[in-house]
Design a protein around this motif. Structure first.
Motif, PDB file in Angstrom:
ATOM      1  N   LEU A 196     -26.517  17.496 -40.685  1.00 57.07           N
ATOM      2  CA  LEU A 196     -27.934  17.581 -40.360  1.00 57.07           C
ATOM      3  C   LEU A 196     -28.451  19.004 -40.520  1.00 57.07           C
ATOM      4  CD1 LEU A 196     -30.299  15.846 -39.269  1.00 57.07           C
ATOM      5  CD2 LEU A 196     -29.625  16.556 -36.969  1.00 57.07           C
ATOM      6  N   LYS A 197     -27.582  19.980 -40.307  1.00 55.39           N
ATOM      7  CA  LYS A 197     -27.992  21.385 -40.315  1.00 55.39           C
ATOM      8  C   LYS A 197     -27.881  22.030 -41.692  1.00 55.39           C
ATOM      9  CE  LYS A 197     -27.116  25.717 -37.842  1.00 55.39           C
ATOM     10  NZ  LYS A 197     -26.288  26.380 -36.793  1.00 55.39           N
ATOM     11  N   GLU A 198     -26.799  21.741 -42.437  1.00 56.65           N
ATOM     12  CA  GLU A 198     -26.530  22.458 -43.684  1.00 56.65           C
ATOM     13  C   GLU A 198     -26.575  21.577 -44.926  1.00 56.65           C
ATOM     14  OE1 GLU A 198     -22.876  24.563 -43.360  1.00 56.65           O
ATOM     15  OE2 GLU A 198     -23.390  25.529 -41.468  1.00 56.65           O
ATOM     16  N   GLY A 199     -26.807  20.287 -44.768  1.00 58.21           N
ATOM     17  CA  GLY A 199     -26.777  19.396 -45.920  1.00 58.21           C
ATOM     18  C   GLY A 199     -25.350  19.129 -46.357  1.00 58.21           C
ATOM     19  N   ARG A 200     -25.131  18.962 -47.656  1.00 54.83           N
ATOM     20  CA  ARG A 200     -23.788  18.676 -48.152  1.00 54.83           C
ATOM     21  C   ARG A 200     -22.931  19.941 -48.081  1.00 54.83           C
ATOM     22  NH1 ARG A 200     -21.728  14.522 -50.930  1.00 54.83           N
ATOM     23  NH2 ARG A 200     -23.823  13.648 -51.262  1.00 54.83           N
ATOM     24  N   THR A 201     -21.811  19.839 -47.397  1.00 58.08           N
ATOM     25  CA  THR A 201     -20.944  20.999 -47.215  1.00 58.08           C
ATOM     26  C   THR A 201     -19.516  20.533 -46.972  1.00 58.08           C
ATOM     27  OG1 THR A 201     -20.646  23.053 -45.962  1.00 58.08           O
ATOM     28  CG2 THR A 201     -21.298  21.107 -44.717  1.00 58.08           C
ATOM     29  N   GLU A 202     -18.597  21.479 -46.940  1.00 58.73           N
ATOM     30  CA  GLU A 202     -17.192  21.166 -46.695  1.00 58.73           C
ATOM     31  C   GLU A 202     -16.799  21.720 -45.331  1.00 58.73           C
ATOM     32  OE1 GLU A 202     -13.520  20.629 -49.681  1.00 58.73           O
ATOM     33  OE2 GLU A 202     -14.267  22.678 -49.563  1.00 58.73           O
ATOM     34  N   ILE A 203     -16.218  20.857 -44.508  1.00 56.97           N
ATOM     35  CA  ILE A 203     -15.843  21.221 -43.143  1.00 56.97           C
ATOM     36  C   ILE A 203     -14.321  21.274 -43.049  1.00 56.97           C
ATOM     37  CG2 ILE A 203     -16.099  20.674 -40.704  1.00 56.97           C
ATOM     38  CD1 ILE A 203     -18.741  21.196 -42.046  1.00 56.97           C
ATOM     39  N   TYR A 204     -13.814  22.339 -42.436  1.00 58.49           N
ATOM     40  CA  TYR A 204     -12.373  22.541 -42.320  1.00 58.49           C
ATOM     41  C   TYR A 204     -11.912  22.339 -40.874  1.00 58.49           C
ATOM     42  CZ  TYR A 204     -12.673  24.780 -46.923  1.00 58.49           C
ATOM     43  OH  TYR A 204     -12.887  25.034 -48.248  1.00 58.49           O
ATOM     44  N   GLY A 205     -10.597  22.218 -40.716  1.00 58.11           N
ATOM     45  CA  GLY A 205      -9.991  22.269 -39.387  1.00 58.11           C
ATOM     46  C   GLY A 205      -9.802  20.935 -38.698  1.00 58.11           C
ATOM     47  N   PHE A 206      -9.827  19.826 -39.434  1.00 57.53           N
ATOM     48  CA  PHE A 206      -9.650  18.521 -38.806  1.00 57.53           C
ATOM     49  C   PHE A 206      -8.174  18.271 -38.481  1.00 57.53           C
ATOM     50  CE2 PHE A 206     -13.701  17.872 -40.940  1.00 57.53           C
ATOM     51  CZ  PHE A 206     -14.426  17.194 -39.969  1.00 57.53           C
ATOM     52  N   TRP A 207      -7.949  17.682 -37.316  1.00 56.82           N
ATOM     53  CA  TRP A 207      -6.602  17.246 -36.929  1.00 56.82           C
ATOM     54  C   TRP A 207      -6.203  16.069 -37.802  1.00 56.82           C
ATOM     55  CZ3 TRP A 207      -4.774  12.611 -34.637  1.00 56.82           C
ATOM     56  CH2 TRP A 207      -3.473  12.672 -34.122  1.00 56.82           C
ATOM     57  N   THR A 208      -4.985  16.073 -38.295  1.00 56.94           N
ATOM     58  CA  THR A 208      -4.496  14.960 -39.100  1.00 56.94           C
ATOM     59  C   THR A 208      -3.433  14.195 -38.322  1.00 56.94           C
ATOM     60  OG1 THR A 208      -2.851  16.389 -40.174  1.00 56.94           O
ATOM     61  CG2 THR A 208      -4.965  16.121 -41.284  1.00 56.94           C
ATOM     62  N   GLY A 209      -3.521  12.890 -38.391  1.00 57.37           N
ATOM     63  CA  GLY A 209      -2.577  12.037 -37.687  1.00 57.37           C
ATOM     64  C   GLY A 209      -3.241  10.732 -37.305  1.00 57.37           C
ATOM     65  N   GLU A 210      -2.545   9.949 -36.517  1.00 57.11           N
ATOM     66  CA  GLU A 210      -3.103   8.690 -36.042  1.00 57.11           C
ATOM     67  C   GLU A 210      -2.641   8.435 -34.617  1.00 57.11           C
ATOM     68  OE1 GLU A 210      -1.318   5.058 -37.813  1.00 57.11           O
ATOM     69  OE2 GLU A 210      -0.283   6.471 -39.127  1.00 57.11           O
ATOM     70  N   VAL A 211      -3.448   7.682 -33.887  1.00 60.62           N
ATOM     71  CA  VAL A 211      -3.133   7.417 -32.492  1.00 60.62           C
ATOM     72  C   VAL A 211      -3.740   6.086 -32.073  1.00 60.62           C
ATOM     73  CG1 VAL A 211      -5.186   8.621 -31.602  1.00 60.62           C
ATOM     74  CG2 VAL A 211      -3.170   8.385 -30.149  1.00 60.62           C
ATOM     75  N   ILE A 212      -3.049   5.411 -31.172  1.00 61.38           N
ATOM     76  CA  ILE A 212      -3.596   4.266 -30.442  1.00 61.38           C
ATOM     77  C   ILE A 212      -3.495   4.634 -28.971  1.00 61.38           C
ATOM     78  CG2 ILE A 212      -3.385   1.817 -29.902  1.00 61.38           C
ATOM     79  CD1 ILE A 212      -2.050   1.396 -32.584  1.00 61.38           C
ATOM     80  N   THR A 213      -4.619   4.732 -28.297  1.00 61.67           N
ATOM     81  CA  THR A 213      -4.607   5.177 -26.906  1.00 61.67           C
ATOM     82  C   THR A 213      -4.087   4.070 -25.993  1.00 61.67           C
ATOM     83  OG1 THR A 213      -6.880   4.447 -26.456  1.00 61.67           O
ATOM     84  CG2 THR A 213      -6.588   6.657 -27.367  1.00 61.67           C
ATOM     85  N   THR A 214      -3.755   4.447 -24.771  1.00 64.16           N
ATOM     86  CA  THR A 214      -3.312   3.462 -23.789  1.00 64.16           C
ATOM     87  C   THR A 214      -4.495   2.606 -23.337  1.00 64.16           C
ATOM     88  OG1 THR A 214      -3.621   5.102 -22.039  1.00 64.16           O
ATOM     89  CG2 THR A 214      -1.407   4.870 -22.943  1.00 64.16           C
ATOM     90  N   CYS A 215      -4.195   1.418 -22.851  1.00 61.23           N
ATOM     91  CA  CYS A 215      -5.241   0.468 -22.449  1.00 61.23           C
ATOM     92  C   CYS A 215      -5.784   0.786 -21.062  1.00 61.23           C
ATOM     93  CB  CYS A 215      -4.688  -0.953 -22.452  1.00 61.23           C
ATOM     94  SG  CYS A 215      -4.355  -1.618 -24.094  1.00 61.23           S
ATOM     95  N   LYS A 216      -7.069   0.513 -20.898  1.00 63.05           N
ATOM     96  CA  LYS A 216      -7.716   0.545 -19.593  1.00 63.05           C
ATOM     97  C   LYS A 216      -8.353  -0.825 -19.347  1.00 63.05           C
ATOM     98  CE  LYS A 216      -7.574   4.738 -17.621  1.00 63.05           C
ATOM     99  NZ  LYS A 216      -8.786   5.561 -17.606  1.00 63.05           N
ATOM    100  N   SER A 217      -8.339  -1.257 -18.097  1.00 64.85           N
ATOM    101  CA  SER A 217      -8.857  -2.582 -17.755  1.00 64.85           C
ATOM    102  C   SER A 217     -10.378  -2.586 -17.710  1.00 64.85           C
ATOM    103  CB  SER A 217      -8.305  -3.033 -16.401  1.00 64.85           C
ATOM    104  OG  SER A 217      -6.909  -3.209 -16.467  1.00 64.85           O
ATOM    105  N   LEU A 218     -10.957  -3.690 -18.160  1.00 65.42           N
ATOM    106  CA  LEU A 218     -12.399  -3.915 -18.094  1.00 65.42           C
ATOM    107  C   LEU A 218     -12.613  -5.346 -17.616  1.00 65.42           C
ATOM    108  CD1 LEU A 218     -15.302  -2.923 -18.658  1.00 65.42           C
ATOM    109  CD2 LEU A 218     -15.054  -3.867 -20.965  1.00 65.42           C
ATOM    110  N   SER A 219     -13.194  -5.467 -16.437  1.00 69.18           N
ATOM    111  CA  SER A 219     -13.417  -6.783 -15.846  1.00 69.18           C
ATOM    112  C   SER A 219     -14.857  -7.219 -16.089  1.00 69.18           C
ATOM    113  CB  SER A 219     -13.120  -6.733 -14.342  1.00 69.18           C
ATOM    114  OG  SER A 219     -13.302  -8.003 -13.752  1.00 69.18           O
ATOM    115  N   LEU A 220     -15.024  -8.377 -16.718  1.00 65.21           N
ATOM    116  CA  LEU A 220     -16.348  -8.915 -17.032  1.00 65.21           C
ATOM    117  C   LEU A 220     -16.625 -10.113 -16.129  1.00 65.21           C
ATOM    118  CD1 LEU A 220     -16.200  -8.770 -20.941  1.00 65.21           C
ATOM    119  CD2 LEU A 220     -16.962  -7.014 -19.332  1.00 65.21           C
ATOM    120  N   ARG A 221     -17.786 -10.091 -15.482  1.00 61.96           N
ATOM    121  CA  ARG A 221     -18.117 -11.151 -14.524  1.00 61.96           C
ATOM    122  C   ARG A 221     -19.466 -11.775 -14.843  1.00 61.96           C
ATOM    123  NH1 ARG A 221     -16.222  -8.243  -8.824  1.00 61.96           N
ATOM    124  NH2 ARG A 221     -14.035  -7.951  -9.428  1.00 61.96           N
TER     125      ARG A 221
END
Length: 220
Positions: free
Chosen positions: A195-220
């Motif tokens: 949004l600020k600079e238009g088309r550009t190249e951004i550095y410094g991204f973490w590489t890898g993959e993850v699946i986080t642990t589950c948290k409960s969600l109760s729907l009523r």
């Protein structure tokens, strides 16, 4: 003569006793040092937060501010938030492409629900989407989602993702669900339209993959 032999034997036994006690004491101390070192070297993910998972020095935790949600009546909708906390315990600053963290929901039987992912437009990247997390710092990312009706017989959960896309889970029913997030990135630098600079190249991204642990969600 017998008394002399007894004294000599007693001295010998005392001498060997001191050696055995010294060896035992050193072994115990060595074991205690190993245990203490193991605890000190544990990350906070392991020692203080069983709900987080660590990948290469980065801790990820699923966040659900409200674990109990009352589902909307037909014709209405109910907002909901959930997301992740990222804790950078490495010595390197890293960026994360936050809109690519996608929710995964396990139904009341523990099975992964089908998620529809659709993208009809492209929006610019904002700085908050790719915030740089410095060593020792953490970041919380909460996404807005909502339950709404798609016809009289279909309650769905949907939210925004991937710069102009949406994800949807269909046919939501009351019950206890589990929520977690998936994330994968193999590019340390990316060409992006910001949004600020238009088309550009951004550095410094973490590489890898993850699946986080589950948290409960109760729907009523």
């Amino acid at each position: 003569m017998r008394h002399s032999r007894a004294k000599v034997l007693a001295v010998i036994l005392i001498f060997f006793g001191i050696i055995v006690l010294s060896h035992t004491s050193n072994s115990v101390m060595a074991h205690e040092k190993v245990e203490a070192k193991r605890v000190v070297n544990m990350t906070s993910c392991e020692s203080n937060n069983p709900n987080a998972i660590e990948v290469d020095g980065i801790c990820f935790e699923t966040l659900i501010p409200e674990a109990i949600i009352h589902l909307p009546k037909y014709g209405e909708e109910t907002p909901v938030q959930f997301g992740i906390r990222i804790n950078n315990q490495t010595l390197t600053p890293y960026r994360f492409d936050l809109p690519y963290f996608l929710p995964e929901i396990l139904d009341t039987h523990g099975k992964v629900m089908q998620r529809l992912l659709n993208k009809n437009a492209t929006i610019e990247v904002e700085e908050s989407d790719i915030s740089l997390i410095m060593p020792g710092e953490s970041l919380e990312f909460l996404m807005d989602a909502k339950f709404n009706w798609y016809g009289e017989n279909c309650l769905r959960l949907l939210g925004n993702a991937i710069y102009g896309g949406i994800w949807i889970f269909w046919y939501i029913q009351p019950g206890k669900y589990q929520v977690r997030f998936t994330y994968e990135n193999q590019l340390p630098k990316k060409k992006m339209i910001t949004l600020k600079e238009g088309r550009t190249e951004i550095y410094g991204f973490w590489t890898g993959e993850v699946i986080t642990t589950c948290k409960s969600l109760s729907l009523r």
